[in-house]
Design a protein around this motif. Sequence first.
Motif, PDB file in Angstrom:
ATOM      1  N   UNK A  59       5.174  22.162  57.462  1.00  0.00           N
ATOM      2  CA  UNK A  59       4.813  22.477  56.343  1.00  0.00           C
ATOM      3  C   UNK A  59       3.234  22.487  55.485  1.00  0.00           C
ATOM      4  N   UNK A  60       2.773  23.657  55.890  1.00  0.00           N
ATOM      5  CA  UNK A  60       1.472  23.694  55.314  1.00  0.00           C
ATOM      6  C   UNK A  60       1.347  24.089  54.290  1.00  0.00           C
ATOM      7  N   UNK A  61      -0.174  23.309  53.095  1.00  0.00           N
ATOM      8  CA  UNK A  61       0.054  24.336  52.074  1.00  0.00           C
ATOM      9  C   UNK A  61      -1.090  25.182  51.975  1.00  0.00           C
ATOM     10  N   UNK A  62      -0.979  26.042  51.370  1.00  0.00           N
ATOM     11  CA  UNK A  62      -1.621  27.565  51.644  1.00  0.00           C
ATOM     12  C   UNK A  62      -2.386  27.318  50.383  1.00  0.00           C
ATOM     13  N   UNK A  63      -3.678  27.593  51.090  1.00  0.00           N
ATOM     14  CA  UNK A  63      -4.910  28.557  49.959  1.00  0.00           C
ATOM     15  C   UNK A  63      -5.792  29.666  50.306  1.00  0.00           C
ATOM     16  N   UNK A  64      -5.514  30.111  48.597  1.00  0.00           N
ATOM     17  CA  UNK A  64      -6.539  31.099  48.945  1.00  0.00           C
ATOM     18  C   UNK A  64      -8.080  31.099  48.420  1.00  0.00           C
ATOM     19  N   UNK A  65      -8.825  31.576  49.347  1.00  0.00           N
ATOM     20  CA  UNK A  65     -10.433  31.881  49.751  1.00  0.00           C
ATOM     21  C   UNK A  65     -10.722  32.671  49.180  1.00  0.00           C
TER      22      UNK A  65
END
Length: 264
Positions: free
Chosen positions: A106-112
């Motif tokens: 389970x990965x954390x989603x980061x918006x860049x």
Amino acid sequence: MNGKRAKILALIAALALVGGCGAKQTQGTQGGSAAPVKPYAPEVAERPASSYSPQIEPYDFVKRIDNPYFPLRPGTTLVYEGKTREGIERTEFHITRQTKEIMGVECTVVRDRVFLDGELIEDTFDWHAQDKEGNVWYFGENTKEYENGKVVSTEGSWKAGVDGAKPGIVMQANPRVGDSYRQEYYRGHAEDMAEVLSTDASGLNDSVSVPYGSFHNVLMTKEWSPLEANVLEYKYYAAGVGEIGEEGVLGEPGQSVLVSVKGG
């Protein structure tokens, strides 16, 4: 550029002249607080890429990413600004509350998102996860580059476990001078690497200052890719915050510093 910003960027430029880990894919050596600057890390670069095979087991990972140098608190946005050859660049690094399962993790989603003189030029979704030892892994990204409001490229996009792509470490649990590691691996598309140069880039009884604040015991790394032989960056991280600045020292010039942290 005002005097305060000039002083900040000059400090980062000056720092660039400064000349056990739990990561399963890392090799490193014990040392002092700083290492001589080299154009690349031979202990990584000279190993055949085909031999890189990190062992990923979902039960080795935790849900919360709280590595001191790369904490990802959902709802937080880190804002960076800097001057490049093309103009003023602004980056918004937003840790979403979304997750994405990759290779069973389970990965954390980061918006860049990156803006140049106010216009969106890049929009990327990154996927990170932390193992039980505290290393933060990078499982891929979905990136789009824009020109005049239209997508012109998705080059650099990759997903661990697909088409031979493999995850890498974006931040170690216990960085040591001389440690070098792959941050990602998708042959011919995404092959970023990193090496720890200093665990105290600010120096004794001194601090590194950016618009967001002043910090001691700053971690300094260099990053490069064999796909871009003449490009090299230095990055600076503060405990409890994350990345506070970066500078292009070979190839594309320019600096970027942390100006604000919102939410969280």
